[in-house]
Structure formats: C-alpha cells, structure tokens
Write a protein that holds these residues in place. Structure first.
Motif, short mmCIF file in Angstrom:
data_model
loop_
_atom_site.label_atom_id
_atom_site.label_comp_id
_atom_site.label_asym_id
_atom_site.label_seq_id
_atom_site.Cartn_x
_atom_site.Cartn_y
_atom_site.Cartn_z
N LEU A 224 0.82 -1.21 0.00
CA LEU A 224 0.00 0.00 0.00
C LEU A 224 0.86 1.26 0.00
O LEU A 224 0.47 2.28 -0.57
CB LEU A 224 -0.92 0.01 1.22
N ALA A 225 2.02 1.20 0.65
CA ALA A 225 2.90 2.36 0.65
C ALA A 225 3.44 2.64 -0.75
O ALA A 225 3.59 3.80 -1.15
CB ALA A 225 4.05 2.14 1.63
N LEU A 226 3.74 1.59 -1.51
CA LEU A 226 4.25 1.76 -2.87
C LEU A 226 3.14 2.05 -3.88
O LEU A 226 3.38 2.68 -4.91
CB LEU A 226 5.04 0.53 -3.30
N PHE A 227 1.94 1.57 -3.59
CA PHE A 227 0.80 1.78 -4.48
C PHE A 227 -0.34 2.43 -3.67
O PHE A 227 -1.33 1.77 -3.33
CB PHE A 227 0.34 0.46 -5.11
N PRO A 228 -0.20 3.71 -3.34
CA PRO A 228 -1.20 4.37 -2.49
C PRO A 228 -2.58 4.50 -3.11
O PRO A 228 -3.55 4.78 -2.39
CB PRO A 228 -0.57 5.75 -2.23
N ASP A 229 -2.69 4.31 -4.44
CA ASP A 229 -4.01 4.32 -5.07
C ASP A 229 -4.76 3.01 -4.87
O ASP A 229 -5.96 2.92 -5.21
CB ASP A 229 -3.89 4.59 -6.57
N ALA A 230 -4.10 2.00 -4.34
CA ALA A 230 -4.72 0.68 -4.21
C ALA A 230 -5.64 0.61 -3.01
O ALA A 230 -5.48 1.33 -2.02
CB ALA A 230 -3.63 -0.39 -4.11
N GLN A 231 -6.59 -0.30 -3.10
CA GLN A 231 -7.43 -0.67 -1.97
C GLN A 231 -7.07 -2.09 -1.58
O GLN A 231 -6.69 -2.91 -2.42
CB GLN A 231 -8.91 -0.57 -2.36
N LEU A 232 -7.20 -2.39 -0.30
CA LEU A 232 -6.79 -3.68 0.22
C LEU A 232 -7.98 -4.51 0.64
O LEU A 232 -8.87 -4.03 1.35
CB LEU A 232 -5.86 -3.49 1.42
N HIS A 233 -7.98 -5.77 0.21
CA HIS A 233 -9.01 -6.72 0.63
C HIS A 233 -8.35 -7.89 1.35
O HIS A 233 -7.45 -8.52 0.81
CB HIS A 233 -9.78 -7.25 -0.58
N TRP A 234 -8.79 -8.15 2.58
CA TRP A 234 -8.27 -9.28 3.35
C TRP A 234 -9.14 -10.51 3.11
O TRP A 234 -10.37 -10.45 3.22
CB TRP A 234 -8.27 -8.97 4.83
N PHE A 235 -8.50 -11.64 2.82
CA PHE A 235 -9.17 -12.93 2.79
C PHE A 235 -8.88 -13.61 4.13
O PHE A 235 -7.75 -14.02 4.41
CB PHE A 235 -8.64 -13.80 1.64
N ASP A 236 -9.90 -13.74 4.96
CA ASP A 236 -9.68 -14.11 6.35
C ASP A 236 -9.14 -15.52 6.55
O ASP A 236 -8.26 -15.75 7.37
CB ASP A 236 -10.98 -13.94 7.16
N ARG A 237 -9.67 -16.49 5.84
CA ARG A 237 -9.26 -17.89 6.05
C ARG A 237 -8.57 -18.43 4.81
O ARG A 237 -8.90 -19.50 4.33
CB ARG A 237 -10.48 -18.74 6.42
N CYS A 238 -7.60 -17.69 4.32
CA CYS A 238 -6.93 -18.06 3.08
C CYS A 238 -5.42 -18.01 3.23
O CYS A 238 -4.89 -17.21 4.00
CB CYS A 238 -7.33 -17.10 1.95
N GLY A 239 -4.76 -18.86 2.44
CA GLY A 239 -3.32 -18.83 2.35
C GLY A 239 -2.87 -18.01 1.16
O GLY A 239 -3.42 -16.95 0.88
N HIS A 240 -1.89 -18.54 0.42
CA HIS A 240 -1.27 -17.79 -0.66
C HIS A 240 -2.13 -17.73 -1.92
O HIS A 240 -1.92 -16.86 -2.76
CB HIS A 240 0.09 -18.41 -0.99
N PHE A 241 -3.08 -18.64 -2.05
CA PHE A 241 -3.93 -18.70 -3.24
C PHE A 241 -5.40 -18.52 -2.86
O PHE A 241 -6.12 -19.51 -2.68
CB PHE A 241 -3.76 -20.03 -3.98
#
Length: 290
Positions: A224-241
């Motif tokens: 997010l610091a490098l791409f401040p235009d981005a929005q973040l979505h958390w996948f709560d019960r997920c690994g790398h995929f």
C-alpha cells in the motif's frame, strides 16, 4: 504466448504465479467466464509457452505481456494476477496505458531482510522435493494427507482442494523451464517499484490471505505504501492462493472491483488499509530520522 479464451463479455486477462500455468485458475475460471471473456495465458517458461531466449524477470515478462496484448488488440484490458503474476500486473499498472483495472492476489516482491531469504530457501527446497517426487505426484495429490503435506505453505485448506487442480499445479512447477531463474530474480533481483498517488486512473485492488506463509500478511502495508491508489481486501481464512481457498469470495471481488467504479470495489475492501498506510508512514518516518 499460449493462451485459452472462454466466456463472453468484456475481456479479462489472468496471469498465473511462479511455476503455474493457465489451469491454475481452474477453481474460478467458469464463474468468471459466465460474466467476462477470459484470456488465461501461459507466461514464457511456463505451461506451453517456451522460455525467453534472454533474461527471465518481471521486467522481461512485462515486456512480453505488453507485446502480446498489443498483438491481440487487448491493450487496456482488465487484469488479475496471482503471486508472481500479481506482481506482474502491478508492474503493468505502474507503467500506464497497458492494462485497465487490476486485481493483484498476494503479490510477491514486498519482502524485507530475512523474509527475502525465507522465501527463496523455502521455495528452492520445495521445488527440489517436487522434482524428486515427480513420478508419484498425482498419487500423492489424490490423498488428502498428501495434499496437506505438500501444500502446507500455500493453502489454508489443502485437504479441501480438488486433487486434479493440485496435481496439475505441482506437475507444472516441476516441468517449467523458467522456474529457477525467475525464483532468484524475484528474491534477489530487481526491486518492486511503486506508483505515486493519483497516477493510476483505473481500479486497483490488492487481495491478501491472512494465513499466507509465502508472502507474509505484514507485507501488505508495504504494498500500500508503494501503491497508495490501491485498496486492500483481506481474505480471512486463506493462504497464498485465495482463488483456491475461497473461490466464491475471490470471484466476487474480481467482478465487483473491475466493474468500472472504485465505489463498487470499496464495498469488498477491508477497513484495515488506512491503518496499514498510517503504520507504514510512521515506519518510514522513524527510519528517516535514524
């Protein structure tokens, strides 16, 4: 580049991760194709696409993908990437004018210090184990315990994954000609470059699994610091995929985020992104004063 096209509607590009191929997207491919025309590629050195004659890196893969899009009249296409492919779609978005909206799922390239060595060494050892097990990989993947052992680093729910999907993916890792070079490049090569605020006009969403053991969740704040235009979505019960562990949630995120309006995408985005940005800014300020 070898690719498959399916579905109808506005085109959507899918870019797989390190060692994968177009079938990596099987868990969500049909649902996406019900709404969009999906173009899933095999990147150079993976699947059925030959390795590049020269260097294989994010830079050269971005160049090759850009040429592919131009040649197929797909410039400005919405794009989704996973892992290494997620880093690649961020690079295409950073360059401007190549892709439209972007969803980057658990992108690599945001590690620091020991995380870099942990990434390289764990994947380096994993691929060598898989190469030794190549003759029996399908049989191991058919067993839930086998899937749990082989995918403990990548999936939060390995026993629930379809055996064929897991077997196809791991056999693709073993067969890929670009794996070793690109692994070293990702870990120790070019640094991830960012894009200044308000420089990306299209929707940009970064998705991250809270149980990711390849790209640790703390790395989301750096993204997010490098791409401040981005929005973040958390996948709560997920690994790398996430598209494996939570296919329905991932499909919904992709379709809503790339519907053409940032407001729509924000409905599915975690409220933690502002806190993460504040923490990263504070960290940067502290480093600058020491």
């Amino acid at each position: 580049m070898h690719h498959v096209r399916c579905g109808t509607g506005k085109p959507l590009l899918l870019l797989h991760g390190l060692g994968g191929h177009w079938k990596s997207w099987t868990p969500i491919l049909a649902d996406l194709a019900a709404k969009r025309e999906v173009i899933a590629v095999d990147l150079p050195g993976f699947g059925r696409t030959p390795k590049l004659a020269g260097e294989t890196s994010i830079r050269t893969l971005a160049d090759e993908t850009t040429a592919f899009l131009h040649a197929n009249n797909l410039s400005g296409i919405d794009a989704v990437g996973s892992s290494m492919g997620a880093r690649l779609v961020l690079e295409l978005a950073r360059r401007g004018g190549i892709v439209g909206g972007v969803v980057a799922l658990n992108p690599g390239g945001f590690w620091q210090g020991w995380e870099r060595h942990a990434f390289f060494s764990s994947i380096y050892l994993s691929i060598r184990l898989l190469r030794l097990l190549r003759p029996v990989l399908p049989a191991i993947c058919a067993n839930p315990v086998g899937r749990a052992l082989l995918l403990a680093q990548f999936s939060a729910r390995p026993t629930r994954l379809a055996p064929d999907t897991v077997s196809d993916e791991l056999c693709s890792y073993v067969a890929s000609t670009g794996f070793d070079e690109l692994l070293a490049q990702l870990a120790y090569g070019e640094e991830q470059q960012g894009a200044p605020r308000n420089s990306i006009a299209h929707p940009l969403v970064i998705g991250w699994g809270r149980r990711d053991r390849v790209c640790f969740p703390r790395q989301a704040r750096r993204a997010l610091a490098l791409f401040p235009d981005a929005q973040l979505h958390w996948f709560d019960r997920c690994g790398h995929f996430p598209h494996w562990d939570a296919p329905s949630e991932t499909t919904q995120l992709i379709l809503s985020a790339l519907s053409g309006a940032r407001a729509t995408a924000s409905l599915a985005v975690s409220h933690d992104d502002d806190r993460l940005r504040q923490e990263e800014r504070l960290s940067l300020q502290l480093r600058s004063t020491t």
